[in-house]
Design an enzyme around this catalytic site. Structure first.
Site, mmCIF file in Angstrom:
data_model
loop_
_atom_site.group_PDB
_atom_site.id
_atom_site.type_symbol
_atom_site.label_atom_id
_atom_site.label_comp_id
_atom_site.label_asym_id
_atom_site.label_seq_id
_atom_site.Cartn_x
_atom_site.Cartn_y
_atom_site.Cartn_z
ATOM 1 N N LYS A 26 0.844 -1.195 0.000
ATOM 2 C CA LYS A 26 0.000 0.000 0.000
ATOM 3 C C LYS A 26 0.880 1.247 0.000
ATOM 4 O O LYS A 26 2.083 1.166 0.281
ATOM 5 C CB LYS A 26 -0.876 0.011 1.266
ATOM 6 N N ARG A 33 -9.811 -11.969 2.095
ATOM 7 C CA ARG A 33 -10.615 -13.080 1.563
ATOM 8 C C ARG A 33 -9.871 -14.407 1.671
ATOM 9 O O ARG A 33 -10.498 -15.464 1.761
ATOM 10 C CB ARG A 33 -11.040 -12.760 0.120
HETATM 11 N N1 BES Z 1 -8.063 -4.008 4.351
HETATM 12 C C1 BES Z 1 -8.242 -3.634 3.003
HETATM 13 C C2 BES Z 1 -9.589 -2.960 2.744
HETATM 14 C C3 BES Z 1 -9.747 -1.596 3.349
HETATM 15 C C4 BES Z 1 -9.297 -0.479 2.679
HETATM 16 C C5 BES Z 1 -10.386 -1.451 4.571
HETATM 17 C C6 BES Z 1 -9.458 0.772 3.246
HETATM 18 C C7 BES Z 1 -10.537 -0.204 5.129
HETATM 19 C C8 BES Z 1 -10.082 0.918 4.472
HETATM 20 C C9 BES Z 1 -8.145 -4.869 2.104
HETATM 21 O O1 BES Z 1 -7.311 -5.877 2.555
HETATM 22 C C10 BES Z 1 -7.609 -4.419 0.799
HETATM 23 O O2 BES Z 1 -6.506 -3.967 0.773
HETATM 24 N N2 BES Z 1 -8.414 -4.559 -0.236
HETATM 25 C C11 BES Z 1 -8.012 -4.139 -1.538
HETATM 26 C C12 BES Z 1 -8.446 -5.199 -2.512
HETATM 27 C C13 BES Z 1 -7.919 -5.000 -3.914
HETATM 28 C C14 BES Z 1 -6.431 -5.197 -3.952
HETATM 29 C C15 BES Z 1 -8.594 -5.987 -4.840
HETATM 30 C C16 BES Z 1 -8.693 -2.820 -1.824
HETATM 31 O O3 BES Z 1 -9.839 -2.636 -1.430
HETATM 32 O O4 BES Z 1 -8.053 -1.949 -2.405
HETATM 33 MN MN MN Z 2 -5.283 -5.603 1.955
#
Ligand code: BES
Ligand code: MN
Ligand code: ZN
Length: 525
Positions: free
Chosen positions: A269, A343
């Site tokens: 990230k 997931r």
């Molecule tokens: N934990 C995050 C989702 C999230 C993002 C929760 C912001 C709260 C605030 C999750 O693990 C994630 O990173 N999801 C990605 C998925 C994508 C790579 C398909 C996302 O939502 O960007």
């Molecule tokens: Mn994530």
């Protein structure tokens, strides 16, 4: 500080402040007189979330808006309790006047419970790492009520206290920095909770996780120096609380995402994107907190809580984009983006939950940023394979004052997670329906078990201070889950049993349109 709640038939003389709920027509519920001209001068219109404080030199009068009395339900009183607490936190003893509050929108008991929750939730500060504590003084809140049933009033106070304590436990677990709230630490706290709440607990360490073939949890944990844990908690109701449906006590399994820190892994990230990622174990925190409150609330069904817990880090052993992992049930997933990790751990958690042969599975997870895009910061997404169960979740969330909105689980989009080399891949089409893609992957791991999925990526954290919420963890989902397990009705019979006519069904659900057109004979083969 622990606040003591007392009940009285009228506000005691020694109170430093008296809170009065006021409707949008500037009317009080009790016989208290409202000085309309004074309210107007201060711009107070009785709107929900607003308040005005009048100081006559002796007692503060705190008018708290609840809006339209026809629609002001328990949540309006929960929020009023929060607003009130912020106005009186420098007082030691305050009173909230609930006399006259009882009607179609809110019962006297529901209002009491709501105010207790609102006050307790607003009063709590997470200050463990502050040298100077803010030091609220509020020690006692007297609730003035003309509730006709004294026992119910006492029960409402107890229920509100237990609910709020559960939410606050979840908030504290989430607000601790990820360097402190590691998987091992979170599992250790779950053991403490199990001990005081009379739960059985099993904690799997990394070796058992491997022996149990939890390939999703192992895959995500590979990049971290901190070992993963899998927590399983079981609540069995006491004989005098157990609710028999069709000759047995129903079981609800809840599965919570426990990523104690989500860096994204090798699909790292941004700095901004990971600032709040200690929050990514909010699902697991909700599971621990919910199980911890079941006995105090006298929940009548069995509840099994499962939390796969790990960091998601980019260490030298981290899984690589393109790696293929095997989940507990043998299905394979191509991990094209290591940031779609929730997931993967949930897949294993859902397999374990399914093996319990529960009547329903609910999972709760800060799963997708896309859900925030769709529903914003205050509403969770709910998806699933059983409309009756989703209906129960929606009803529970309504009572809890936690907003959820149903999103579809469209079969047409299942092909978006087809992989070239494995059974599926962990991402869908870029920029399209990311929340649904995640839910469609989860659906592969519950079989025919009635299942609902809560994506709480938005409401798990609040970025502002309002009514009973603070900046930081909200504990979202705990009240919904507790409401759900308190009233849960199996949506269909299990494969191995015949449902007796009417058993396990409310009058409404027996006439409703069951998705398989079959209200009686169990899961389809
Ligand atoms: N934990 C995050 C989702 C999230 C993002 C929760 C912001 C709260 C605030 C999750 O693990 C994630 O990173 N999801 C990605 C998925 C994508 C790579 C398909 C996302 O939502 O960007
Ligand atoms: Mn994530
Ligand atoms: Zn995550």
């Amino acid at each position: 500080m622990n606040i003591e709640f007392l009940l009285a038939t009228e506000p005691p003389a020694e109170c430093e402040a008296i809170g009065v709920p006021v409707n949008a027509a500037l009317g009080a519920y009790s016989a208290v007189e409202i000085d309309e001209a004074r309210c107007k001068r201060r711009g107070f219109k009785g709107k929900p979330g607003s308040s005005v404080v009048f100081d006559d030199g002796e007692t503060l009068q705190v008018l708290v808006g609840v809006g339209n009395p026809e629609t002001a339900g328990q949540e309006a009183f929960r929020r009023a309790g929060g607003v009130f607490q912020r106005d009186v936190e420098k007082c030691t003893t305050a009173c909230f006047d609930l006399r006259g509050v009882s009607g179609p929108a809110v019962s006297a008991s529901a209002a009491i419970e709501g105010v207790v929750e609102g006050v307790m939730l607003a009063a709590h500060r997470f200050e463990e790492y502050k040298s100077e504590k803010s030091g609220g003084a509020l020690a006692r809140v007297v609730i003035a009520t003309d509730h006709t049933d004294a026992t119910s009033a006492v029960v409402a106070v107890a229920r509100g206290t237990n609910m709020a304590e559960a939410v606050l436990l979840a908030r504290d677990l989430i607000d601790h920095p990820a360097g402190v709230m590691t998987p091992r630490r979170l599992a250790a706290i779950a053991s403490d909770v199990a001990a005081y709440a009379g739960l059985t607990i099993k904690v799997m360490d990394e070796d058992e996780i491997a022996a149990e073939r939890l390939g999703g949890l192992l895959g995500v944990a590979m990049g971290s120096a901190e070992p993963p844990r899998l927590v399983k908690l079981v609540y069995e109701p006491d004989a005098d609380h157990a609710r028999q449906v069709n000759g047995r006590v129903p079981t609800v399994a809840i599965v919570g995402k426990g990523i104690t820190f989500d860096s994204g892994g090798l699909s790292l990230k941004t700095g901004e994107g990971m600032m709040t990622m200690k929050t990514d174990m909010s699902g697991a925190a909700a599971v621990v907190a919910t199980l911890g409150a079941c006995r105090a609330l006298g929940v009548g069904c069995r509840v099994v809580g499962i939390a796969p817990i790990t960091e998601n880090m980019p260490g030298g052993h981290a899984q690589r984009p393109g790696d293929v992992i095997t989940i507990r049930n043998g299905k394979t997933i191509e991990v094209l983006n290591t940031d779609a990790e929730g997931r993967l751990v949930l897949a294993d958690g859902l397999c374990l939950a399914t093996e319990e042969l529960p009547d329903a599975i609910i999972d709760i997870a800060t799963l997708t940023g896309a859900c925030i895009v769709a529903l914003g910061k205050e509403i969770a997404g709910v998806m699933g394979n059983d409309d009756d169960l989703i209906g129960q979740v929606r009803d529970a969330s309504e009572r809890a004052g936690e907003k959820v909105w149903q999103l579809p689980l469209p079969e047409e989009y299942r092909k978006d997670i087809d992989s070239e080399i494995a059974d599926m891949k962990n991402i869908g089409k870029a920029g399209q329906a990311g929340t649904l893609a995640a839910a469609l992957l989860l659906a592969e791991f519950v079989g025919d078990t009635p299942w609902a999925h809560l994506d709480i990526a938005g409401p798990a954290r609040s970025e502002n201070e309002s009514h009973y919420l603070h900046k930081g963890a909200t504990g979202f989902g705990v009240r919904t889950l507790l409401e759900l397990v308190s009233t849960f009705e199996p949506t269909r019979g299990r494969e191995d049993e015949e449902i007796a006519p009417g058993a396990g069904e409310s009058a409404e659900s027996s006439t409703s349109d069951d998705s398989n057109g079959d209200t009686g004979s169990g899961i389809e083969p």
